[in-house]
Motif scaffolding. Structure first.
Motif, short mmCIF file in Angstrom:
data_model
loop_
_atom_site.label_atom_id
_atom_site.label_comp_id
_atom_site.label_asym_id
_atom_site.label_seq_id
_atom_site.Cartn_x
_atom_site.Cartn_y
_atom_site.Cartn_z
N ASP A 1 0.86 -1.18 0.00
CA ASP A 1 0.00 0.00 0.00
C ASP A 1 0.91 1.24 0.00
O ASP A 1 2.11 1.13 0.24
N TYR A 2 0.33 2.39 -0.28
CA TYR A 2 1.12 3.61 -0.29
C TYR A 2 1.31 4.14 1.13
O TYR A 2 0.38 4.12 1.93
N GLY A 3 2.52 4.60 1.46
CA GLY A 3 2.77 5.23 2.75
C GLY A 3 2.31 6.67 2.73
O GLY A 3 2.01 7.22 1.67
N PRO A 4 2.25 7.32 3.91
CA PRO A 4 1.76 8.70 3.96
C PRO A 4 2.74 9.71 3.36
O PRO A 4 2.32 10.76 2.91
N MET B 1 6.38 3.23 0.76
CA MET B 1 5.60 2.02 0.55
C MET B 1 5.41 1.28 1.86
O MET B 1 6.33 1.15 2.65
N ILE B 2 4.19 0.81 2.08
CA ILE B 2 3.94 -0.13 3.17
C ILE B 2 3.87 -1.52 2.56
O ILE B 2 3.04 -1.76 1.68
N VAL B 3 4.75 -2.39 2.96
CA VAL B 3 4.68 -3.77 2.47
C VAL B 3 3.77 -4.54 3.41
O VAL B 3 4.08 -4.70 4.59
N LYS B 4 2.63 -4.98 2.91
CA LYS B 4 1.65 -5.67 3.75
C LYS B 4 2.08 -7.11 4.02
O LYS B 4 2.99 -7.62 3.37
N PRO B 5 1.46 -7.76 4.99
CA PRO B 5 1.92 -9.11 5.36
C PRO B 5 2.06 -10.08 4.18
O PRO B 5 3.02 -10.84 4.13
N TRP C 1 5.14 -9.05 2.41
CA TRP C 1 6.32 -9.23 3.25
C TRP C 1 6.67 -10.72 3.39
O TRP C 1 7.86 -11.07 3.43
N GLU D 1 12.02 4.83 -0.05
CA GLU D 1 12.70 3.88 0.83
C GLU D 1 12.42 2.50 0.26
O GLU D 1 11.29 2.20 -0.10
#
Lengths: 477, 477
Positions: free
Chosen positions: A26-29, A34-38, A41, A152
């Motif tokens: 998902d997109y980070g703020p 980037m947020i790597v979801k479970p 990950w 990142e």
């Protein structure tokens, strides 16, 4: 249901939608993060363990280095700072005060590694140093895209120091081989290993090697790189050792990295209009069991069988998921797990229970063709064999695709045409300016000079001069 | 050889010297940062895998969250920002430009987790969310010490969201139990689990629980914490769900963490004047084989046996290291591996080869007492049993030490005396101001209200009032 744009229509949109819908990331703020979801990950963890095993088998150990690097370190290696300075994130304040010297959030760790190795290495007996770091790094990119280019990103960076040029050369090539082996045998991605041109070299390296893969839109993606840094960083950071003759020598160093970009490659090589297609060796779930029932009576018939089969499968090391969600129809679940790329699916309904069978579907072969009814007896063996079959079928399919779109044009006109839609292998004797001109005219760049060369000489596709090696050209991510 | 300051003389100096000499860690170039060297990192990897196994067995999955948090996020939870703002590192420039909004390098991730969960959670069906992150965080501390307090440190941070207060309470306590289990059964560290006083609570939590351990200098160290965040972050970040009755509810969230500080605890609980003593379950090398030979002939007799034994041991999963370094005397190697805390040592010389035996020494019992001659036949079983014996002997020894220095003083005068050199369990009914006064007068603080309580009531050691629970007081790291 998945509502993906067909790949042929808009590959870029297909990719961006799929990454989010398949629950990978998902997109980070903060812009470009980037947020790597479970689910994503876990895929990364499987890549990590497949690589880490290979690193350790070749004598490397992991370590942890600070993310903050004094700004002055970056300036010690001239080409390095030139390459990275436009992309740096800078900490200027900490603990409520302005810092005397700003700190860089590492874009890569060669400089701080140089600082440490110069302290740690005294004698030839301290060599080689073979260290790897699993971490994240920051590069302030303008155009970002989940997994492929984020400000990142997660990766591993290996950093080694050696007594001789030969050892450093061996290490650089060994690590490229490891990346190629991971890609081919675990990710089912055929890759072309080779050397980068001067223009595409890592900032501060003497040679950069890479593995290049063809994505579903026939563009190239660099999936891992290995750098021979010569004595550049050893001289900039004074990494010296006393040799057997008691003389001071500079070390020879290397670095090599593979990042979450590799996940982007897996998506774009194997994915189809229904969603992800994950290679069994790396998939978070290798098989999903979907129990099928209409009422509580059927449920009490079906669920115990689903659970028993789940246990039998995980007992032999198969990563299995039982989808017991009660508010969703089986058809929805089938689509959902297809979207998420689970390599195989087991359906168990009341009739299957009665017949001691299950329906077994493979993700890489949609529809009836890929579905068979098999006995519950020996299911772990049946599924293991199917997973191996899928693994090799995926590699073969990707190989055929890559070969089918790799051309050897005979003149520059043909070259310009074929690189619109694929790879071009051509003889090359141009210089940096020639390469830039080709890029201007075709958007294609030299991805690498493949390790595999035909030998002999040929005519350079651009200059017409005699050329000693062939280059792989392509538009690239 | 090790040249360590004796612990009794200067515990602090003993610790600082040991961490560096045992090759666990080194100082980074930026004040307060730490380089975790391969030996220390392997120890951390073993802790990670022991914890990760427990997390996954209780339904948690790992994910990756960005290190950069918009400054405004920190301000949304009032107590959180108050607690953390003095310690923040701030990125003000990136990509060559000043940022519109400064970015915080995460000191902990509750706020960015809050941002994501508010997007991800819609219905009760999306709950619980059980996510863990393995990463590093930054807190700008003034007085730093390797592993115990560094500006950047490695840890795991778990973040969960639940539909009910009961589930969040269960989760908070379950994770504390997991930490206690890791400490006791893997690190051989007896711990006291309990609840923190209001003063020592995590900034933004309703309850904080911790495990507390006694170090070799009889001070306490908090080795892991678990926080019940109530609805504080759910309200600050709008994490809401539709319940079964179609009504909007705020979630209940928790967070819990264990860091590289835990390595500091292992060092300070078990270490002695010869160096580290590592618990077998977590030690990077569980046994080291030191071949003993004086010349090439002896070497050709001894080395094949050392290698064969090494294979046999690693064949049953024992982490074994063969120290074949030729420029060092055996005595030097013995000291070296003692300094580095390897739980057991196998010596093989020409006479051992002739007698089909080896000398087997245990690190936790120095000198002749801990050394025996055993047959090479069945060595894997002999060593496995010895390692188990060492593991329980270490726990027992640390337990005796902790009990021996835990007091139940009967009045405040005695209290002031005993907390100079140990733990004090006392009835407590004071408020925050009373606790601060005790701290001023004794340097001791409430480490926790232990879970294990005698029941009934007693007289508060400080106020003299009737008290319903006992507190554990100690000076602490």
């Amino acid at each position: 249901m998945a509502n993906l744009t067909p790949r042929a229509e808009d590959f870029n949109d297909w990719y961006n939608t799929l990454v989010v819908k398949a629950d990978l990331a998902d997109y980070g703020p903060v812009r470009g993060t980037m947020i790597v979801k479970p689910y994503g990950w876990t895929l990364w963890e499987n890549i990590q363990s497949a690589l880490d095993r290979r690193f350790k088998a070749t004598g490397h150990l992991n370590a942890g280095f600070p993310m903050f690097i004094p700004e002055s370190f970056m300036k010690r290696e001239a080409k390095h700072v030139e390459g990275f300075s436009p992309e740096l994130a800078v900490v200027t304040h900490a603990g409520g005060e302005e810092l005397d010297e700003p700190l860089i959030v590492r874009p890569t760790s060669e400089t701080i590694i140089g600082y440490a190795y110069s302290k740690w290495v005294q004698s030839y007996r301290d060599l080689p140093i073979l260290i790897n770091l699993w971490n994240s790094v920051v590069r302030w990119e303008l155009r970002t895209k989940l997994f492929l280019r984020t400000t990142e990103f997660y990766w591993q960076e290996g950093h080694t120091a050696h007594a001789t040029a030969e050892e450093a050369d061996f290490e650089t090539k060994q690590m490229l081989d490891i990346y190629a082996d991971l890609a081919t045998n675990d990710a089912a991605i055929p890759v072309i290993p080779g050397e980068k041109s001067e223009l595409e070299r890592f900032a501060g390296a003497n040679q950069t090697y890479s593995i290049e893969a063809m994505m579903g839109d026939r563009r190239a993606l660099q999936a891992g790189t290995s750098h021979n840094l010569g004595q550049n960083f050893a001289k900039a950071f004074d990494i010296k050792y006393l040799d057997r003759n008691n003389e001071q020598q500079y070390c020879w160093t290397t670095s090599w990295g593979l990042s979450t970009r590799f996940i982007g490659a897996i998506i774009m090589v194997h994915g189809d209009d229904q969603g992800l297609v994950l290679p069994p060796r790396l998939a978070p779930h290798q098989t999903v069991i979907v129990p099928i029932f209409k009422d509580d009576e059927e449920k009490s018939t079906v669920m115990p069988v689903a659970r028993r089969l789940g246990k039998e499968l995980s007992g032999v090391g198969i990563r299995v998921k039982i989808d017991g969600r009660e508010h969703l129809r089986p058809g929805f679940k089938f689509n959902d797990w297809e979207l998420r790329g689970v390599p195989s699916r087991i359906e168990v309904g009341p009739r299957d229970v009665a017949k001691n069978s299950v329906a077994l579907a493979r993700r890489d072969m949609p529809g009836r063709e890929g579905k068979q009814f098999v006995s519950q007896d020996g299911l772990p063996t049946t599924v293991s064999q199917l997973l191996e079959e899928i693994q090799s079928a995926m590699l073969e399919k990707a190989g055929r695709f890559q070969e089918g779109h790799t051309h050897e044009p005979s003149d520059y006109e043909e070259f310009k045409d074929v690189v619109k839609n694929g790879f071009a292998r051509v003889w090359w004797d141009g210089d940096n300016e020639d390469e830039l001109r080709v890029k201007e005219q075709t958007k294609a760049t030299i991805r690498c000079f493949p390790n595999e060369q035909p030998g002999g000489v040929g005519q350079c596709i651009f200059t017409g001069r005699e050329a000693k090696r062939m280059a792989l050209f392509s538009r690239a991510y």
